[in-house]
Design an enzyme around this catalytic site. Structure first.
Site, PDB file in Angstrom:
ATOM      1  N   HIS A  64       0.853  -1.193   0.000  1.00  0.00           N
ATOM      2  CA  HIS A  64       0.000   0.000   0.000  1.00  0.00           C
ATOM      3  C   HIS A  64       0.886   1.239   0.000  1.00  0.00           C
ATOM      4  CE1 HIS A  64      -4.060  -1.723   1.001  1.00  0.00           C
ATOM      5  NE2 HIS A  64      -3.278  -2.756   1.231  1.00  0.00           N
ATOM      6  N   GLU A  89      -4.502  -1.105  11.728  1.00  0.00           N
ATOM      7  CA  GLU A  89      -3.157  -0.546  11.903  1.00  0.00           C
ATOM      8  C   GLU A  89      -3.044   0.228  13.212  1.00  0.00           C
ATOM      9  OE1 GLU A  89      -1.307   0.989   8.105  1.00  0.00           O
ATOM     10  OE2 GLU A  89      -3.333   0.603   7.413  1.00  0.00           O
ATOM     11  N   ALA A 116     -10.034  -5.562  -1.839  1.00  0.00           N
ATOM     12  CA  ALA A 116      -9.966  -7.007  -2.041  1.00  0.00           C
ATOM     13  C   ALA A 116     -10.798  -7.623  -0.920  1.00  0.00           C
ATOM     14  CB  ALA A 116      -8.531  -7.479  -1.955  1.00  0.00           C
ATOM     15  N   SER A 215     -12.035  -3.058   5.112  1.00  0.00           N
ATOM     16  CA  SER A 215     -12.034  -1.627   4.773  1.00  0.00           C
ATOM     17  C   SER A 215     -13.411  -1.234   4.253  1.00  0.00           C
ATOM     18  CB  SER A 215     -10.977  -1.359   3.689  1.00  0.00           C
ATOM     19  OG  SER A 215     -11.345  -1.988   2.481  1.00  0.00           O
TER      20      SER A 215
END
Ligand code: HPA
Length: 285
Positions: A64, A89, A116, A215
């Protein structure tokens, strides 16, 4: 009352505006394996690394890249996020959705999300695309918790049409034109970073979820709150845990997502042009 989230957004906007006065029409978030879209399909005017923006969250995930690419795709002004931060994160959820809000403040009318995701629907195979028709965000913290950012939107925003029906139709028509097959379904966002257990996947399947990832749904909520139209496509690099029999690795997810990327990139580029035509015809702000 001063709102710390809005203050931070204003500082980010000031920082970006010191570098460019670019006004995006469509904002695009690139998921795993798709980063090259920005290099291949965008006529770049200027790019801004996330770490050049005061207070902006910077991704730590391999694969990323962290930058905004501002430019045009088929003459349409786009802001492309090459890399996004994920809740796993360790960032507060308000930071995870900060980029979507910042893009709204820069002028973007549409947020086009990609990711994804593991396929739960038994009709999905590795390498498929899924147009996101709705989401389940209940397993991630709601990004609107806390003092409402009145400058952006209302306290209790409606979520009955998060993934705009008209934008979905445009994407389906575009896929048909390009002879790219695309499935449709419901996406669930979990926090990750561990992949799911087979029992979790069975539960999600029973709840009506077709694909699962880490996400997108929270960004969609923040974007709808701020009045943007939203659409999204998942690339399905793998069947989810338990549906596939062998263990899942991030490397495999990246590899299959990258293999599907050429079709994905073609679809997105063409869809952006078609969406832009729709925005101007309808006079959407
Ligand atoms: N689960 C969660 N996130 C994912 C997956 C998965 O199977 N594949 C790609 N992202």
């Amino acid at each position: 009352m001063s709102n710390s989230i809005y203050n931070k957004l204003e500082a980010c906007l000031k920082s970006v505006r010191e570098k460019t006065d670019f006004v995006p029409e469509i904002a695009l978030v690139l998921g795993s394996g798709l980063g090259a879209f920005a290099d291949e399909k965008v006529n770049v005017e200027v790019s801004v690394n996330y770490d050049e923006i005061e207070g902006f969250p910077v991704s730590t995930v391999p694969g990323h890249k962290g930058r905004f690419v501002f430019g045009t795709v088929g003459g349409v002004n786009v802001a492309v996020m090459q890399g996004r931060v994920h809740y796993y994160e360790g960032y507060p959820i308000s930071d995870v959705v900060l980029p979507a809000r910042l893009l709204r403040m820069m002028g973007a009318k549409v947020l086009f999300l990609t990711n994804a995701a593991g396929g739960i629907n038994p009709d999905f195979s590795a390498g498929d695309f899924m147009l996101i028709r709705d989401h389940v965000a209940l397993f991630a913290p709601n990004p609107l918790v806390g003092t409402n950012v009145e400058e952006l939107g209302t306290r209790f925003p409606d979520m009955s049409n998060v993934y705009d029906n008209k934008l979905c139709e445009i994407i389906l028509d575009t896929a048909k034109e390009l002879n790219i097959s695309i499935k449709q379904g419901v996406y669930a966002q979990l926090t990750g970073p561990s992949y799911e257990t087979p029992a979790e996947i069975r539960m999600l399947g029973k709840m009506g979820v077709d694909a699962v990832g880490m996400s997108t749904a929270v960004e969609a909520i923040a974007a709808r709150h701020a009045g943007m139209k939203v659409c999204g496509i998942s690339c399905i690099p793998n069947q989810a845990s338990g549906i596939r029999k062998d263990p899942l690795t991030h490397e495999e997810v990246q590899q299959i997502a990258s293999a599907a990327a050429p079709r994905f990139k073609a679809l997105i580029a063409e869809a952006i042009e078609n969406i832009s035509d729709y925005i101007s015809t309808e006079g959407i702000s």
